[in-house]
Scaffold this motif. Sequence first.
Motif, PDB file in Angstrom:
ATOM      1  N   CYS A   1      17.945  12.494 -10.559  1.00  0.00           N
ATOM      2  CA  CYS A   1      18.305  11.163 -11.072  1.00  0.00           C
ATOM      3  C   CYS A   1      17.529  10.856 -12.350  1.00  0.00           C
TER       4      CYS A   1
ATOM      5  N   GLY B   1      21.154  13.583 -13.882  1.00  0.00           N
ATOM      6  CA  GLY B   1      22.117  14.488 -13.269  1.00  0.00           C
ATOM      7  C   GLY B   1      21.831  15.959 -13.452  1.00  0.00           C
TER       8      GLY B   1
ATOM      9  N   ALA C   1      22.122  18.556  -8.731  1.00  0.00           N
ATOM     10  CA  ALA C   1      23.165  18.151  -9.679  1.00  0.00           C
ATOM     11  C   ALA C   1      24.533  18.018  -9.010  1.00  0.00           C
TER      12      ALA C   1
ATOM     13  N   TYR D   1      24.609  14.905  -6.985  1.00  0.00           N
ATOM     14  CA  TYR D   1      24.517  13.768  -7.906  1.00  0.00           C
ATOM     15  C   TYR D   1      25.897  13.364  -8.434  1.00  0.00           C
ATOM     16  N   LYS D   2      26.785  14.336  -8.607  1.00  0.00           N
ATOM     17  CA  LYS D   2      28.126  14.033  -9.112  1.00  0.00           C
ATOM     18  C   LYS D   2      28.868  13.084  -8.177  1.00  0.00           C
TER      19      LYS D   2
ATOM     20  N   ASN E   1      23.201   7.857  -9.357  1.00  0.00           N
ATOM     21  CA  ASN E   1      21.792   7.471  -9.404  1.00  0.00           C
ATOM     22  C   ASN E   1      21.529   6.368  -8.377  1.00  0.00           C
TER      23      ASN E   1
END
Length: 259
Positions: free
Chosen positions: A66, A70, A75, A78-79, A83
Motif C-alpha cells: 500500500c 500497489g 501487488a 492489492y488490485k 489501499n
Amino acid sequence: MVVEMIKGKERPMIFLTAPPEIKQTACLRFRVPRNLPYRDAPPYKSSIYYWWWAFLKRDQNYADTCASRGRGQSAKLYKDFGNVFKSDFLTWWRCHQGLFAEQSAAEDHKIPCDTESRIWYQIDPKRPFNQIHEEIRALHLQAHAIMPKKRASPSSTAQYPVYANVSAHTLHRVLAIWDLRSVNPEASAYELGVLAGYKANLIPTSVFGETRTRRALDAQLHNKRVRVSIANKANRYLRTAAQYIKNVGRGEFPKAQNR
C-alpha cells in the motif's frame, strides 16, 4: 437493498455472512439486533468483513505494498482490495463489497453445460413464492435420490469467500492481544493477558509473609495455575492472530489451522 450492475441490469448483492450495513439487505436472513464484539461497539464491527479489513491492515507485506502504491509482494491482492489505509472501513466497504458477494446464478437464456449434475429450473416471477420454493425443494430432494454422488462443490461463489465461521467477539480478542504485543514487545504472555482484561483471580498473599503454611502453599499453587492459564490463552490467541494475518495476505480469512 444493495445491488450491482451485471450486463447493464441491476441485481441484488447477496452475502452468506451478515454484511456491515445489514439494513441494506434482507434482514430476515440475519439476526437483529446483532451480537456486538464488545460493549458499545459500532454495529458494523459485528460483521466478519470488518475484521477481514482490520486483519489485512496488520499484514506487513500488504502494508508495504500500500505504501508503494500497489508495488510489492501483495501487488496481486492489492488490485482487488486497494489501499486499506486510505479511508475508514465503511468507505472502503462500499467500494469493495462486491469481492464478497455471491455471484448471480441468474443468467438469461443460458443453459448450464454440465447438465448431468445440474437441474435447469426456470422461475416465473409472477407465481407465488411459496409455490416456487416447494417445487425447488422437491426437485432438490429428487436430484439427491437419482443423481450419482459427487463431492460437494464449495457453498460460496464469492470471489473471496469467508473461510470459516468465527464470531466477531473472538476476532476482536485475537486482534486485541496482537496489537498489545506490538505495543508491548517485552511483556510476558501473562502480562499481555492482564492488559487485555483477562480476569486473574489471584489469592492475596499473607500480610504476615507466611510462605510455608498450608494456606500459603495452596495460594501459591492456585496463583501459579491462574498465571499459566492466562499465559496459555494469550499465547493461543497470538498464534491464531499470526495465522489469520498470514493467510489474509493470501486472500483467505479467517484461516488458522494450528492453534
